[in-house]
Write an enzyme that holds these catalytic residues in place. Structure first.
Site, PDB file in Angstrom:
ATOM      1  N   ASP A 179     -10.440  -1.771 -18.149  1.00  0.00           N
ATOM      2  CA  ASP A 179     -11.542  -2.448 -18.830  1.00  0.00           C
ATOM      3  C   ASP A 179     -11.433  -3.940 -18.509  1.00  0.00           C
ATOM      4  OD1 ASP A 179      -9.532  -3.389 -20.452  1.00  0.00           O
ATOM      5  OD2 ASP A 179     -10.048  -2.155 -22.184  1.00  0.00           O
ATOM      6  N   ASN A 217       1.380   3.064  -2.616  1.00  0.00           N
ATOM      7  CA  ASN A 217       0.613   4.003  -3.456  1.00  0.00           C
ATOM      8  C   ASN A 217      -0.593   4.558  -2.697  1.00  0.00           C
ATOM      9  OD1 ASN A 217       1.533   4.383  -6.396  1.00  0.00           O
ATOM     10  ND2 ASN A 217       1.904   2.214  -6.015  1.00  0.00           N
ATOM     11  N   ASN A 221      -6.070   2.452 -12.792  1.00  0.00           N
ATOM     12  CA  ASN A 221      -5.041   1.537 -12.266  1.00  0.00           C
ATOM     13  C   ASN A 221      -3.684   2.150 -12.536  1.00  0.00           C
ATOM     14  OD1 ASN A 221      -3.875  -0.895 -11.216  1.00  0.00           O
ATOM     15  ND2 ASN A 221      -3.430  -1.538 -13.318  1.00  0.00           N
ATOM     16  N   SER A 252       2.496   3.898 -15.684  1.00  0.00           N
ATOM     17  CA  SER A 252       1.344   4.361 -16.469  1.00  0.00           C
ATOM     18  C   SER A 252       0.086   4.300 -15.614  1.00  0.00           C
ATOM     19  CB  SER A 252       1.100   3.435 -17.670  1.00  0.00           C
ATOM     20  OG  SER A 252       2.274   3.226 -18.424  1.00  0.00           O
ATOM     21  N   ASP A 307      -4.455  -4.509 -17.951  1.00  0.00           N
ATOM     22  CA  ASP A 307      -3.560  -3.416 -18.374  1.00  0.00           C
ATOM     23  C   ASP A 307      -3.846  -2.948 -19.795  1.00  0.00           C
ATOM     24  OD1 ASP A 307      -2.246  -3.862 -15.910  1.00  0.00           O
ATOM     25  OD2 ASP A 307      -1.008  -5.419 -16.815  1.00  0.00           O
ATOM     26  N   ARG A 359      -6.403  -8.697  -8.265  1.00  0.00           N
ATOM     27  CA  ARG A 359      -7.557  -9.457  -8.741  1.00  0.00           C
ATOM     28  C   ARG A 359      -8.160  -8.755  -9.929  1.00  0.00           C
ATOM     29  NH1 ARG A 359      -8.504 -14.695  -7.482  1.00  0.00           N
ATOM     30  NH2 ARG A 359      -7.066 -15.001  -5.760  1.00  0.00           N
ATOM     31  N   LEU A 384     -11.154  -7.385 -11.936  1.00  0.00           N
ATOM     32  CA  LEU A 384     -12.520  -6.999 -11.601  1.00  0.00           C
ATOM     33  C   LEU A 384     -13.485  -7.718 -12.533  1.00  0.00           C
ATOM     34  CD1 LEU A 384     -12.053  -3.142 -11.150  1.00  0.00           C
ATOM     35  CD2 LEU A 384     -12.264  -4.877  -9.342  1.00  0.00           C
ATOM     36  N   GLY A 431       0.786  -1.240   0.000  1.00  0.00           N
ATOM     37  CA  GLY A 431       0.000   0.000   0.000  1.00  0.00           C
ATOM     38  C   GLY A 431       0.811   1.279   0.000  1.00  0.00           C
ATOM     39  N   GLU A 471       5.739   6.560  -9.311  1.00  0.00           N
ATOM     40  CA  GLU A 471       4.325   6.207  -9.109  1.00  0.00           C
ATOM     41  C   GLU A 471       3.709   7.085  -8.032  1.00  0.00           C
ATOM     42  OE1 GLU A 471       3.361   2.028  -8.605  1.00  0.00           O
ATOM     43  OE2 GLU A 471       5.138   1.434  -9.701  1.00  0.00           O
TER      44      GLU A 471
HETATM   45  C1  GRF Z   1       2.887  -0.932  -7.732  1.00  0.00           C
HETATM   46  O1  GRF Z   1       4.121  -1.188  -8.344  1.00  0.00           O
HETATM   47  C2  GRF Z   1       1.836  -0.689  -8.792  1.00  0.00           C
HETATM   48  O2  GRF Z   1       2.362  -0.134  -9.956  1.00  0.00           O
HETATM   49  C3  GRF Z   1       1.322  -2.053  -9.076  1.00  0.00           C
HETATM   50  O3  GRF Z   1       1.348  -2.728  -7.847  1.00  0.00           O
HETATM   51  C4  GRF Z   1       2.335  -2.147  -7.004  1.00  0.00           C
HETATM   52  C5  GRF Z   1       1.672  -1.804  -5.711  1.00  0.00           C
HETATM   53  O4  GRF Z   1       2.593  -1.374  -4.750  1.00  0.00           O
HETATM   54  N1  GRF Z   1       0.014  -2.030  -9.686  1.00  0.00           N
HETATM   55  P1  GRF Z   1       2.084  -0.756  -3.374  1.00  0.00           P
HETATM   56  O5  GRF Z   1       1.234  -1.834  -2.688  1.00  0.00           O
HETATM   57  O6  GRF Z   1       1.294   0.460  -3.668  1.00  0.00           O
HETATM   58  O7  GRF Z   1       3.325  -0.474  -2.588  1.00  0.00           O
END
Ligand code: GRF
Length: 216
Positions: free
Chosen positions: A163, A30, A124, A158, A167, A108, A110, A28, A196
């Site tokens: 959809d 992000n 995403n 990205s 990706d 997962r 969706l 987590g 990110e």
């Molecule tokens: C990130 O690298 C994101 O790009 C991908 O999953 C990872 C999640 O990392 N979809 P975090 O759980 O946010 O640290």
């Protein structure tokens, strides 16, 4: 006659809030960057109203708890069918009056019910420059290994619309990083993740600002 104090005016002007649900399965970081952006006012009209994890005990849930964000575990393994998992997810999103769904390391796919209900409003973040190095099985270290194996000199991240294919939806924003000679997948992962954490909150803020005009 009651007059609103002047200080209230900017809050009134910022209505309506765009309600976001963040879906996670792991550490987590992000999610943390999104919550931090909200705290410091960089998420604009967007507000995180719910965190849903597909796994119990992951650190993303602890991050949500520390910030007092409502959180829920919806583990596909506890459902007899993917359809019933999808329906439970949809119920939770609707109960929180979610406007936008942000996947942040949600491992997962969706189902059609959620995708149809939130079409064009599911984002995403993927740790490569789509359309390259995406698709089924392309997550975590596999992505960075593929980038290095392909001898790319540039990678990045990205943000895209979701959809029904992995990706695959329209790319909304990207950030680039160099791939350096002798990079390990871990080296590259760290460099991409740093971007990110800048790109995703900014893209969510911009996206929700545009969406606000569409919402009543
Ligand atoms: C990130 O690298 C994101 O790009 C991908 O999953 C990872 C999640 O990392 N979809 P975090 O759980 O946010 O640290």
């Amino acid at each position: 006659m009651y007059a609103l104090p002047k200080v209230v005016a900017p809050f009134v002007a910022r209505q309506p809030t765009v309600k976001i649900a963040v879906l996670v399965s792991g550490s987590g970081t992000n999610l943390e960057s999104i919550l931090e952006a909200e705290k410091s006012g960089r998420l604009g009209e967007a507000k995180v109203v719910l965190v849903i994890s597909s796994k119990a005990g992951v650190f993303a849930l602890e991050r949500a708890r520390q910030r007092g964000i409502p959180r829920q575990v919806i583990d596909p393994k506890s459902f007899p069918t993917m359809r019933s998992f999808d329906q439970d997810l949809l119920n939770a999103l609707q109960a929180a009056q979610t406007d936008v769904v942000c996947l942040a390391g949600f491992l997962r796919k969706l189902g059609p019910d959620v995708i149809r209900r939130f079409e064009g409003r599911i984002l995403n973040i993927h740790p490569a420059l789509l359309p390259k190095h995406g698709g089924a099985g392309m997550y975590g270290h596999f992505v960075h290994e593929a980038v290095i194996a392909a001898k790319e000199t540039v990678s990045g991240c990205s943000v895209h619309l979701v959809d029904d294919e992995f990706d695959h939806g329209a790319v909304i924003s990207q950030a680039q990083v160099p791939v350096l000679p002798h990079d390990s997948p871990q080296d590259l992962a760290v460099r991409v993740l740093e971007q990110e954490h800048i790109l995703y909150p900014k893209t969510i803020a911009d996206f929700c600002h545009k969406l606000k005009g569409v919402l009543k």
